[in-house]
Design an enzyme around this catalytic site. Structure first.
Site, PDB file in Angstrom:
ATOM      1  CG  ASN A  84      -1.862   1.211   1.210  1.00  0.00           C
ATOM      2  OD1 ASN A  84      -2.785   1.235   0.409  1.00  0.00           O
ATOM      3  ND2 ASN A  84      -1.629   2.198   2.069  1.00  0.00           N
ATOM      4  CD  GLU A  85      -1.077   5.865   0.467  1.00  0.00           C
ATOM      5  OE1 GLU A  85      -2.050   6.530   0.091  1.00  0.00           O
ATOM      6  OE2 GLU A  85      -0.557   6.000   1.593  1.00  0.00           O
TER       7      GLU A  85
ATOM      8  CD  GLU B 278      -5.830   5.139   0.087  1.00  0.00           C
ATOM      9  OE1 GLU B 278      -5.652   6.244   0.644  1.00  0.00           O
ATOM     10  OE2 GLU B 278      -5.200   4.115   0.386  1.00  0.00           O
TER      11      GLU B 278
ATOM     12  CD1 TRP C 203      -4.117  12.713   5.809  1.00  0.00           C
ATOM     13  CD2 TRP C 203      -3.208  14.506   4.857  1.00  0.00           C
ATOM     14  NE1 TRP C 203      -4.512  12.718   4.495  1.00  0.00           N
ATOM     15  CE2 TRP C 203      -3.965  13.808   3.875  1.00  0.00           C
ATOM     16  CE3 TRP C 203      -2.552  15.674   4.475  1.00  0.00           C
ATOM     17  CZ2 TRP C 203      -4.080  14.247   2.557  1.00  0.00           C
ATOM     18  CZ3 TRP C 203      -2.668  16.109   3.160  1.00  0.00           C
ATOM     19  CH2 TRP C 203      -3.422  15.386   2.225  1.00  0.00           C
TER      20      TRP C 203
ATOM     21  CD  GLU D  58      -5.507   7.145   7.872  1.00  0.00           C
ATOM     22  OE1 GLU D  58      -5.024   7.786   6.922  1.00  0.00           O
ATOM     23  OE2 GLU D  58      -5.724   5.921   7.820  1.00  0.00           O
ATOM     24  CE  LYS D  59      -9.738   9.909  17.669  1.00  0.00           C
ATOM     25  NZ  LYS D  59      -8.275   9.635  17.600  1.00  0.00           N
TER      26      LYS D  59
END
Length: 662
Positions: free
Chosen positions: A157-158, A312, A320, A360-361
């Site tokens: 991922n990334e 995404e 962020w 990341e909520k």
């Protein structure tokens, strides 16, 4: 991307633009899964990426495996017609692995070992990590490689998002091997690195280290090679996982998600694209909608204008940035359809359901904390319907434009190294300024990686083309002598692939083609500007340009700037031309120059004059015809006129999009 292979679809299913998200059901109780599937069907979701950060759940201990939950999940999704883009789950190793094997943890340039507790805490060159990661990949491939619900493999991922640059002993050993393969001998390396300077000559490859924290500036070619090596190490890991997947499940296409956005340049995506079946990208709005469109066009360039996967992006706010503002009404749909316009045949978000815990909520999702009865979910469901209505667009390529911006990863990295005339230079900012100015003029533009054949373009813009190997020099000369019109800028043609200066005066490799010569640069102070004869100003950079060829035309001059005189030139070469811009013009200054450059290349806008600048035009073409995407760049309504509209039109709402058959 040797052969473009797309998501597998069930037999009898009509092609469509896929729609979905990263799905993390392991964060939720089992009873939530059925509700998720219900809402996915409401929204028109047909694909989700699964297991991206699930290694700790799949392998709770060194000899313990748990696939029961994933078996149930994939079966559930498949039964409801939702395909699974199955991740290899290798992005973040579980705590037990880093505790047992701390030697897999990355090391910074000053010798600090990074800890577990975040994500991507692994060395791309660690043999221990590679062994454990490939064991996991093999287990997943053996278990799910024949499952009809798996439509693609999603490697890691990334890649390199947080761990691209590792300075460990593992990295040092791998770097030495990479250098030996590149140069063949230590003498070859010493020549390439110019090690006669500062007594840096090496007697053997074993003496070489990564560019760790040093007493002064590290060798510039060593730095450049370490950047290249670090990218290649990520690609090597990608290939290692891909080979396991292809061996066990050859019928399932393989991808990995790029990060073509903002200043992210740790991986050479033009090279990485050659190792996967289709390109995927993650994009988050960081500099406004023009940067979004520019990145989408560049992603299309990496995909060779074939369909690609928007893996995404965000429905609304991210988590962020210093201040995380939500998207305004209309932006969720406009942003998504802009990617579709530039070739995305799958539109996905991070993530499906907004997390209740973790880092990341507060990152938006398709299903927000407020649930189904929210503006975001209503917009999501509306978009799902729009994408289904655009099924005729599916499989079409992004139609080529008359104008291209050449984007060069090597120049981006090399031009921004230390010990240069100005540390304020920003390669991507210059490229984006040309893109925005062309959008303002209503011109359709491609963004293509260096090495792309240029013969079909009437006008090619190559900003800050710092790195020019001999082969690139010759290809640009051939493009111009063949009738093409080239524009390049300050700090171009400066060095070869080893970061050695092209001697004889600037712009080095391009000096003869342009018919000019510069003896030294005159970078500008922060906030300093120079006046130009067309009423605009330049910033960042200036140069005393000498015209050395009688056929050079001076398009713009400096005004009242002492030794500065010639600012912008153009030299006819056969039926082509080569133009040079010696200062940063910015969007306004480029706009003032563009009509001259476009007229000289015979390029005109395809849009009616009344809407040029207000609307971005992007076209796709395929078996079902040609489709024009008309994207409102403003907050005002725009009248388009009558046409065969698949969506929107004949009036564009603020931040709206229309799609019509051409």
């Amino acid at each position: 991307m040797q052969n473009h292979r797309w998501l597998r679809t069930p037999e009898g299913t009509a092609p469509r633009i896929s729609f979905g998200a990263d799905y993390n059901p392991d964060q939720w109780p089992r009873e939530v899964w059925d509700e998720d599937v219900r809402l996915m069907k409401v929204a028109g979701v047909d694909v989700v990426s699964v297991a991206i950060f699930s290694w700790a759940k799949l392998q709770p201990g060194p000899d313990t495996w748990d696939f029961a939950w994933l078996d149930e999940l994939i079966d559930l999704l498949h039964a409801d017609g939702i395909g699974v883009d199955l991740a290899t789950a290798t992005a973040s190793p579980p705590p037990w692995l880093t505790i047992a094997h701390p030697e897999v943890l990355p090391v910074t340039s000053d010798g600090r070992v990074l800890s577990q507790g975040g994500r991507q805490h692994w060395r791309p060159t660690s043999p221990v990590f590679r062994e454990h990661a490939l064991t996991l990949v093999e287990k997943l491939a053996e278990r799910y490689g024949s499952h009809p619900g798996v439509v693609a493999w999603h490697v890691n991922n990334e890649l390199g998002c947080h761990n691209a640059y590792d300075f460990s002993d593992d990295a040092a050993r791998a770097f030495r091997a990479w250098l030996e393969a590149r140069y063949g001998s230590i003498a070859g390396l010493n020549h390439a690195w110019g090690t006669a300077f500062w007594s840096q000559a090496y007697g053997a490859f074993d003496e070489i280290l990564p560019p760790r924290l040093a007493a002064s500036y590290p060798n510039p070619t060593q730095q450049l090679d370490f950047l290249r090596f670090s990218s290649d190490a990520l690609i090597d890991h990608l290939v290692a996982e891909r080979e396991v997947l292809n061996r066990i499940s050859p019928d399932i296409p393989v991808t990995t998600n790029f990060m073509v956005v903002g200043g992210t340049n740790h991986a050479d995506y033009a090279k990485m694209a050659g190792e996967i079946d289709f390109v995927s990208n993650d994009h988050y709005v960081v500099e406004g909608r023009d940067e979004l469109a520019f990145s989408a066009a560049l992603t299309s360039g990496f995909a060779r204008h074939r369909p690609w996967f928007l893996m995404e992006h965000s429905t609304s706010a991210v988590n962020w940035q210093p201040v995380n503002r939500p998207k305004r009404p209309g932006e969720l749909i406009r942003d998504s359809l802009t990617h579709v316009a530039h070739g995305a045949d799958a539109v996905c978000y991070f993530q499906w359901r907004q997390s209740a815990a973790g880092a990341e909520k507060f990152h938006s999702a398709m299903v927000p904390h407020g649930g189904e009865n929210t503006r975001v979910f209503r917009d999501v469901a509306t978009l799902g319907g729009i994408l289904q209505d655009l099924s005729d667009v599916t499989g079409s390529d992004r139609a080529p434009a008359d104008v291209a911006i050449v984007f060069d990863w090597e120049s981006w990295r090399a031009a921004e190294l230390d010990s240069h005339p100005s540390e304020k230079l920003e390669y991507r900012r210059e490229a984006l300024a040309w893109w925005t100015a062309l959008m303002n003029a209503g011109i359709r533009v491609d963004v293509v990686p260096v090495g792309t054949p240029l013969a079909g373009y009437a006008l090619v813009i190559a900003p800050v083309l710092y790195s020019v190997p001999t082969a690139l020099k010759e290809s640009l000369e051939a493009y111009v002598t063949g009738g093409g019109h080239l524009v390049t800028t300050y700090f171009s043609g400066i060095a070869d692939e080893n970061d050695h200066i092209w001697l004889g005066g600037y712009p080095g490799a391009l000096r003869e083609l342009l018919g000019i010569r510069v003896e030294e640069f005159r970078p500008l102070w922060e906030g300093e500007e120079v006046a130009l004869s067309n009423g605009t100003t330049g910033s960042l950079w200036s140069e005393p340009v000498d015209v050395v060829s009688d056929d050079v035309e001076v398009l713009v001059r400096y005004e009242n700037e002492g030794e500065l005189d010639v600012a912008v030139t153009r030299r006819p070469v056969g039926s082509g031309s080569a133009a040079y811009v010696s200062t940063r013009l910015g969007v306004e200054g480029i706009g003032a120059l563009l009509s001259t450059l476009l007229d000289g290349a015979g390029v005109v806008s395809e849009l009616p004059e009344a809407i040029r600048g207000s609307v971005e035009l992007v076209s796709r073409q395929g078996a079902n015809g040609r489709f024009d995407f008309l994207i409102n760049r403003t907050d005002d309504e725009v009248a388009l006129g009558e046409g065969d509209y698949l969506y929107g039109g004949p009036t564009l709402s603020a931040r709206g999009v229309a799609v019509r058959r051409a």
